[in-house]
Design a protein around this motif. Structure first.
Motif, short mmCIF file in Angstrom:
data_model
loop_
_atom_site.label_atom_id
_atom_site.label_comp_id
_atom_site.label_asym_id
_atom_site.label_seq_id
_atom_site.Cartn_x
_atom_site.Cartn_y
_atom_site.Cartn_z
N THR A 51 -4.07 12.92 -20.73
CA THR A 51 -4.71 12.59 -19.46
C THR A 51 -3.75 11.80 -18.59
O THR A 51 -3.64 12.05 -17.39
N LEU A 52 -3.06 10.84 -19.19
CA LEU A 52 -2.12 10.00 -18.42
C LEU A 52 -0.99 10.83 -17.82
O LEU A 52 -0.61 10.63 -16.67
N ASN A 53 -0.43 11.74 -18.60
CA ASN A 53 0.72 12.52 -18.16
C ASN A 53 0.31 13.91 -17.68
O ASN A 53 0.94 14.90 -18.00
N SER A 54 -0.73 13.94 -16.88
CA SER A 54 -1.25 15.21 -16.36
C SER A 54 -0.29 15.81 -15.33
O SER A 54 0.67 15.16 -14.89
N LYS A 55 -0.55 17.03 -14.95
CA LYS A 55 0.24 17.71 -13.92
C LYS A 55 0.17 16.93 -12.61
O LYS A 55 1.17 16.81 -11.89
N THR A 56 -1.00 16.37 -12.32
CA THR A 56 -1.17 15.58 -11.09
C THR A 56 -0.25 14.36 -11.11
O THR A 56 0.43 14.07 -10.14
N TYR A 57 -0.22 13.65 -12.24
CA TYR A 57 0.65 12.49 -12.37
C TYR A 57 2.12 12.90 -12.24
O TYR A 57 2.89 12.21 -11.56
N ASP A 58 2.49 13.99 -12.87
CA ASP A 58 3.87 14.47 -12.79
C ASP A 58 4.27 14.78 -11.35
O ASP A 58 5.38 14.48 -10.92
N THR A 59 3.36 15.38 -10.60
CA THR A 59 3.61 15.70 -9.19
C THR A 59 3.81 14.43 -8.37
O THR A 59 4.74 14.32 -7.57
N ILE A 60 2.93 13.45 -8.58
CA ILE A 60 3.04 12.16 -7.88
C ILE A 60 4.35 11.48 -8.26
O ILE A 60 5.08 10.99 -7.38
N HIS A 61 4.65 11.44 -9.53
CA HIS A 61 5.88 10.79 -10.01
C HIS A 61 7.11 11.42 -9.38
O HIS A 61 8.02 10.72 -8.92
N SER A 62 7.14 12.74 -9.35
CA SER A 62 8.28 13.45 -8.76
C SER A 62 8.43 13.13 -7.28
O SER A 62 9.54 12.84 -6.81
N ARG A 63 7.34 13.17 -6.55
CA ARG A 63 7.39 12.90 -5.10
C ARG A 63 7.86 11.48 -4.83
O ARG A 63 8.72 11.25 -3.98
N ALA A 69 14.61 7.80 -3.91
CA ALA A 69 16.03 8.15 -3.79
C ALA A 69 16.45 8.24 -2.33
O ALA A 69 17.53 7.77 -1.96
N THR A 70 15.60 8.80 -1.51
CA THR A 70 15.89 8.91 -0.08
C THR A 70 16.02 7.54 0.56
O THR A 70 16.96 7.28 1.32
N VAL A 71 15.12 6.64 0.22
CA VAL A 71 15.17 5.29 0.78
C VAL A 71 16.42 4.56 0.29
O VAL A 71 17.06 3.85 1.06
N SER A 72 16.78 4.73 -0.96
CA SER A 72 17.95 4.03 -1.48
C SER A 72 19.24 4.47 -0.80
O SER A 72 20.19 3.70 -0.70
N ILE A 82 11.75 -2.48 -6.54
CA ILE A 82 10.57 -1.73 -6.94
C ILE A 82 10.98 -0.28 -7.12
O ILE A 82 11.47 0.36 -6.20
N THR A 83 10.81 0.23 -8.34
CA THR A 83 11.19 1.61 -8.63
C THR A 83 10.14 2.27 -9.51
O THR A 83 9.33 1.60 -10.14
N MET A 84 10.20 3.60 -9.57
CA MET A 84 9.32 4.35 -10.46
C MET A 84 9.77 4.27 -11.91
O MET A 84 9.01 4.52 -12.80
N LYS A 85 11.01 3.89 -12.13
CA LYS A 85 11.53 3.81 -13.50
C LYS A 85 10.92 2.60 -14.19
O LYS A 85 10.94 1.50 -13.66
N ASP A 86 10.37 2.80 -15.38
CA ASP A 86 9.81 1.70 -16.14
C ASP A 86 10.91 0.84 -16.74
O ASP A 86 11.97 1.34 -17.07
N SER A 87 10.62 -0.44 -16.89
CA SER A 87 11.63 -1.33 -17.44
C SER A 87 11.91 -1.04 -18.91
O SER A 87 12.95 -1.42 -19.42
N ASP A 88 10.97 -0.37 -19.59
CA ASP A 88 11.18 -0.08 -21.00
C ASP A 88 11.83 1.28 -21.25
O ASP A 88 12.03 1.69 -22.37
#
Length: 89
Positions: A51-63, A69-72, A82-88
Protein backbone atom coordinates in the motif's frame (compact mmCIF):
# COMPACT_ATOMS: atom_id res chain seq x y z
CA UNK A 1 -4.67 2.14 4.60
CA UNK A 2 -7.62 3.83 2.93
CA UNK A 3 -6.70 7.21 4.43
CA UNK A 4 -3.15 6.93 3.11
CA UNK A 5 -4.29 5.76 -0.33
CA UNK A 6 -6.86 8.54 -0.64
CA UNK A 7 -4.44 11.25 0.44
CA UNK A 8 -1.84 10.06 -2.09
CA UNK A 9 -4.53 10.02 -4.82
CA UNK A 10 -5.47 13.62 -4.01
CA UNK A 11 -1.84 14.75 -4.22
CA UNK A 12 -1.37 12.80 -7.44
CA UNK A 13 -4.46 14.37 -9.03
CA UNK A 14 -3.31 17.84 -7.95
CA UNK A 15 0.10 17.24 -9.53
CA UNK A 16 -1.51 15.83 -12.70
CA UNK A 17 -3.58 19.01 -13.06
CA UNK A 18 -0.30 20.96 -13.03
CA UNK A 19 1.67 18.58 -15.22
CA UNK A 20 2.76 21.30 -17.64
CA UNK A 21 3.67 23.78 -14.87
CA UNK A 22 6.75 23.85 -12.71
CA UNK A 23 5.91 23.89 -9.02
CA UNK A 24 6.75 26.97 -6.99
CA UNK A 25 9.54 26.40 -4.47
CA UNK A 26 7.12 26.65 -1.53
CA UNK A 27 4.69 24.20 -3.12
CA UNK A 28 7.55 21.76 -3.69
CA UNK A 29 8.91 22.07 -0.15
CA UNK A 30 5.45 21.60 1.35
CA UNK A 31 4.60 18.59 -0.82
CA UNK A 32 7.92 16.91 -0.02
CA UNK A 33 7.28 17.34 3.70
CA UNK A 34 3.69 16.08 3.44
CA UNK A 35 4.55 13.03 1.34
CA UNK A 36 7.57 12.00 3.40
CA UNK A 37 5.78 12.50 6.74
CA UNK A 38 2.70 10.62 5.55
CA UNK A 39 4.83 7.74 4.30
CA UNK A 40 6.79 7.48 7.55
CA UNK A 41 3.78 7.89 9.84
CA UNK A 42 1.67 5.32 8.04
CA UNK A 43 4.61 2.90 7.89
CA UNK A 44 4.95 3.22 11.67
CA UNK A 45 1.22 2.54 12.01
CA UNK A 46 1.67 -0.80 10.26
CA UNK A 47 0.37 -0.04 6.78
CA UNK A 48 1.58 -2.75 4.41
CA UNK A 49 4.51 -2.06 2.08
CA UNK A 50 2.36 -2.83 -0.95
CA UNK A 51 0.00 0.00 0.00
CA UNK A 52 2.79 2.41 0.92
CA UNK A 53 4.74 1.84 -2.30
CA UNK A 54 1.77 1.96 -4.64
CA UNK A 55 1.90 3.15 -8.24
CA UNK A 56 0.38 6.45 -7.07
CA UNK A 57 3.19 6.95 -4.54
CA UNK A 58 5.81 6.07 -7.16
CA UNK A 59 4.32 8.65 -9.54
CA UNK A 60 4.34 11.34 -6.85
CA UNK A 61 7.88 10.44 -5.79
CA UNK A 62 9.13 10.62 -9.38
CA UNK A 63 7.49 13.98 -10.06
CA UNK A 64 8.78 15.55 -6.84
CA UNK A 65 12.28 14.18 -7.49
CA UNK A 66 12.30 15.73 -10.97
CA UNK A 67 11.01 19.04 -9.58
CA UNK A 68 13.66 18.90 -6.87
CA UNK A 69 16.41 18.36 -9.45
CA UNK A 70 15.12 21.27 -11.52
CA UNK A 71 15.14 23.59 -8.53
CA UNK A 72 18.64 22.51 -7.50
CA UNK A 73 19.93 23.46 -10.94
CA UNK A 74 18.08 26.77 -11.22
CA UNK A 75 18.06 27.93 -7.56
CA UNK A 76 21.05 26.63 -5.61
CA UNK A 77 19.83 27.23 -2.04
CA UNK A 78 16.11 27.07 -2.63
CA UNK A 79 15.14 23.84 -0.89
CA UNK A 80 17.36 24.42 2.14
CA UNK A 81 18.12 20.75 2.72
CA UNK A 82 14.61 19.43 2.08
CA UNK A 83 14.79 16.49 -0.31
CA UNK A 84 12.82 13.40 -1.30
CA UNK A 85 15.81 11.24 -0.38
CA UNK A 86 15.41 9.67 3.05
CA UNK A 87 18.21 10.13 5.53
CA UNK A 88 18.40 6.36 6.02
CA UNK A 89 18.96 5.61 2.30
Amino acid sequence: QQWYSNSMKVISMWLADRLDLQLHIYQLKTLIKIVKKSYRDFRLQGVMEGTLNSKTYDTIHSRLTVEEATVSVTDAGGLQGITMKDSDE
